[in-house]
Write a protein that holds these residues in place. Sequence first.
Motif, short mmCIF file in Angstrom:
data_model
loop_
_atom_site.label_atom_id
_atom_site.label_comp_id
_atom_site.label_asym_id
_atom_site.label_seq_id
_atom_site.Cartn_x
_atom_site.Cartn_y
_atom_site.Cartn_z
N GLU A 29 -5.89 10.02 -12.77
CA GLU A 29 -5.36 10.83 -13.66
C GLU A 29 -5.07 12.15 -13.30
N ILE A 30 -3.76 12.67 -13.54
CA ILE A 30 -3.37 13.97 -13.23
C ILE A 30 -3.46 14.79 -14.54
N GLN A 31 -4.32 15.76 -14.43
CA GLN A 31 -4.54 16.24 -15.64
C GLN A 31 -3.98 17.81 -15.64
N SER A 32 -3.25 18.33 -16.76
CA SER A 32 -2.91 19.65 -16.59
C SER A 32 -3.51 20.26 -17.98
N VAL A 33 -4.54 21.15 -17.94
CA VAL A 33 -5.11 21.72 -19.13
C VAL A 33 -5.38 22.98 -19.14
N HIS A 34 -4.96 23.48 -20.33
CA HIS A 34 -4.55 25.02 -20.43
C HIS A 34 -5.50 25.48 -21.74
N ALA A 35 -5.38 26.68 -21.67
CA ALA A 35 -5.81 27.46 -23.01
C ALA A 35 -4.70 28.63 -23.71
N GLY A 36 -3.66 28.11 -23.24
CA GLY A 36 -2.31 28.84 -23.94
C GLY A 36 -1.70 29.81 -22.88
N ASP A 74 -6.76 34.99 -17.68
CA ASP A 74 -8.08 34.62 -18.15
C ASP A 74 -8.27 33.76 -19.09
N ALA A 75 -7.47 33.00 -19.48
CA ALA A 75 -7.38 31.75 -20.56
C ALA A 75 -8.54 30.76 -20.16
N PRO A 76 -9.57 30.65 -20.95
CA PRO A 76 -10.71 29.92 -20.74
C PRO A 76 -10.44 28.37 -20.92
N ALA A 77 -10.35 27.68 -19.87
CA ALA A 77 -9.99 26.39 -20.30
C ALA A 77 -10.73 25.19 -19.12
N LYS A 78 -10.97 24.45 -19.59
CA LYS A 78 -12.03 23.48 -18.79
C LYS A 78 -11.55 21.83 -18.81
N PRO A 79 -11.66 21.10 -17.66
CA PRO A 79 -10.94 19.78 -17.49
C PRO A 79 -11.53 18.96 -18.58
N VAL A 80 -11.07 17.87 -19.16
CA VAL A 80 -11.51 16.93 -20.12
C VAL A 80 -11.71 15.63 -19.44
N ASP A 81 -12.40 14.83 -20.46
CA ASP A 81 -12.68 13.24 -19.76
C ASP A 81 -11.44 12.76 -19.55
N PRO A 82 -11.02 12.08 -18.38
CA PRO A 82 -9.80 11.18 -18.25
C PRO A 82 -9.88 10.13 -19.41
N ILE A 83 -8.70 9.65 -19.96
CA ILE A 83 -8.29 8.80 -21.15
C ILE A 83 -8.88 7.53 -20.37
N PHE A 133 -7.64 14.48 -11.25
CA PHE A 133 -7.17 15.74 -10.27
C PHE A 133 -6.97 16.77 -11.52
N ALA A 134 -7.45 17.62 -11.42
CA ALA A 134 -7.16 18.63 -12.54
C ALA A 134 -6.52 20.02 -12.33
N LEU A 135 -5.67 20.41 -13.11
CA LEU A 135 -4.94 21.46 -12.93
C LEU A 135 -5.25 22.23 -14.33
N VAL A 136 -5.77 23.38 -13.85
CA VAL A 136 -6.44 24.39 -15.08
C VAL A 136 -5.50 25.66 -15.30
#
Lengths: 489, 424
Positions: B162-169, B75-84, B91-94
């Motif tokens: 951008e292939i983005q892998s974003v997470h909250a731990g 249930d870690a709350p994570a959201k994609p961020v702006d590409p650099i 493409f976002a992996l959350v």
Amino acid sequence: MPAVQETIDQVRKIDVDQYKYGFETIVEMDKAPKGLNEDIIALISAKKDEPDWMLQWRLEAYKRWQTMQRPDWARVDYPQIDFQDIYYYAAPKGQTGPKTIDDVDPEIRRTYEKLGIPLAEQEILAGVQERRVAVDAVFDSVSVVTTFKEELAKAGVIFMSISEAMREHPDLVRKYIGSVVPVSDNYYAALNSAVFTDGSFVYVPEGVHCPMELSTYFRINEKDTGQFERTLIIAEKGAYVSYLEGCTAPQRDENQLHAAVVELIAHEDAEIKYSTVQNWYPGDAEGKGGIYNFVTKRGDCRGDNSKISWTQVETGSAITWKYPSCILRGDNSRGEFYSIAVSNGAQQIDSGTKMIHLGKNTTSRIISKGISAGTSQNTYRGKVSVHRKATDARNFTQCDSLLIGDRCGAHTVPYIEANNATAQLEHEATTSKISEDQLFYCMQRGIPEEEAIALIVNGFVKEVIQELPMEFAVEAQKLIGISLEGSVG
Amino acid sequence: MNLQAQAPLTGAETALIDLFAQRCNDLPGNAGAVSARDKAVAALKANRLPTRKVEAWHYTDLRRLLSSVPAWRADAPAKPVDPILPGARRFALVNGALAETPAVDGLQFDAMADSLRADVGGVTLEAPAEADDAVGAINTAFVSDGLRLSVADDAEIAAPVEIQSVHAGGQVHTRSQVTVGAGARALFVDRHTGTDDAVLASNVTELTVRKGADVTWIIVQEQGAQASHLASLGLTLEEDARATVFIANLSGRLVRQEVHAAATGERAELAFRAVNMIGGDAHCDVTLELDHLVPHTTSTETVRNVVTARGQGVFQGQIRVAQPAQKTDAQMACNTLLLSDHGGFSTKPELEIFADDVVCAHGATVAEIDHDHLFYLMARGVSEKTARGLLIKAFVAEIVEELKDEALVDALEARIDAWLEAHG
């Protein structure tokens, strides 16, 4: 860049099939039974008339060795060695220790004549006036003669076989042996500690500049023997000594083992220069026969401002596993390593150095040239490590290798570890980047780039060669004649 | 060596094995994938995490450094961020699950989770062949999702991807497979970021560059301060293919980035660049293995490292030139600014050469800032702090600026500036 013809011809001259020192001396030998056990170790110790502590030390080493495993990290490939199928002690009959030249078996004297080693003190190298070299000649397991002992003693220098030193200067030996290379340092060092038979002992007292070059000539002669050499060199405060070692062996189809340990100790302001021309029988082109050369050489710059310099020309041995190292413990101490390693036929060389910077303002320099031909594998493996408290450490490393033919391999494996911000470490393998200032200087004067590089590199190498003892320089010069172009790092 | 295998499991090893028991039924994959995952965990159990005794991990004692493993968090709350990069397609992996997939002309994609489940036309998960492949083993065991991308032949993808892998731990294990078709051109940003919560992230990417294609692959690793980030990029270059791989390691506590590259087609060219900014207690290891397998291939590798505080940096670079690979030209350099007595840097630039007509070289330097340079600036009234900042910036900017794309250079430099601001 491919090698030029001149270089190819030079290397061919030192090809394995043209090994000049492959003859065997027929002389009656006194051998201990084959195999390795505590009795054999006690027998070696008894033959050498050693003090009891030495025997205990050997037995302790043997115990440690039995728990250790053969190192497998080097890029060399060889079958398991049957340590029970080797003679650990072989000496010419009636020869248990060094004698005067007149007592040496004429057959052995002829052997050294053939090898070009002067055993008689009056002999002076052709063309070199007033230049004398003291020689300790080791034949299989014993030192047969040591020259110029009296004259050296006048200067206070002790130069004798280590077996003799054990009897005559037990306190010195006991104080220093194993203090640089501990008994359990590695598999082959432990084996050597248990069964070493002879080697040289050098002690240069405070403030003495050793009046002549010292040298040891190692000859393996007997079949199925292993040679376990142990050399210990101590330079007291402000002393200087230059030491050379040479090695050859007969041409045989079986492999023979040479496992040496060399320890150098340089006290404050002392300098030790150690040069090796290693020309053990390399085996034939198919890799049949040859010496397994597993050597632990280490110098300890124990005092401030001390200096140890290793120079090696490696052309022999089926397998070389050898890393002459410097522990730069004293402040302002300096370590140097100059190496030319030529492999041909089916030879395998894994050699290099370790420079361990512990003291302040320590400097080290590594120059390694590897040349491989035939189906040989030639690896430089080196480590430069700067410890946390070693402020202002400086290292320069350059290793170039050259391949001749497309069936051989040249490899470079440097380990560089810096743990102090004031360290300045440079590892270079490209000739074009060595010194842009020098290059610019030459090119500005109209010398084309390639010639300028050759000039600079040759100039540098020559500088090293010129510093070497004459005997070494002559031999090394032949190898340095090999063009440096076409180097790959 | 068996000695190591007999050692008791560490807390992290036990946690990984337990986590697998708990998660294995929820992880995607067909029967083959299940078996591969089992094998990977068995290998992990048998070999343990690698120590310094394993040559590939000589300077990164993973067994000691990976001291704990965070729990898996659904249930870690994570959201994609702006590409650099402005205008990039994201493409976002959350939290390790594919969450955002834009439509891009010339680009086909599948979710890795679906590909792992598919019995036909999917991705075959295989346990690592090598005992020292700890990154592969962990990823194979736990991979939950990722992206399967293919660029059509001759397609020119105008916008950066951008292939983005974003997470909250927690635990994030992703895997991607990217194929750039013959003659195609594309720029990818492979970005890994998250909160400062503890995370164990692993990523395995397989990148294939087909004949005559040209790809720029930028890895931006900006994980949180507590992150353990284990990544591996596999790269295959076919005939006339060109690839620029740029790695920017900007944070993380324990970072291992492996690159396994092979030039399999003639005239293939690789430009490998890495900038590692290592501060705080970070341990950052970049390990490159590059095989030149065929004649006339070229590669250049430049790695620049800045180490401050108690940072520990590692670069291992092994270039292998196979016997047929005549006329190989490979030039490797690793330069480090070591700015702290409490930090360290270790490097092992290896060459393994079996071909005689080649030009290969490597250089490695470790030093602090040149005092003459510092003096030059300070003599002109620049404060020491600013002068040092300028010189460090110049040291890394030199290779950033080799990238032709201006927006990319700006984005990377802005991140380096921010790092210097925080660690200077």
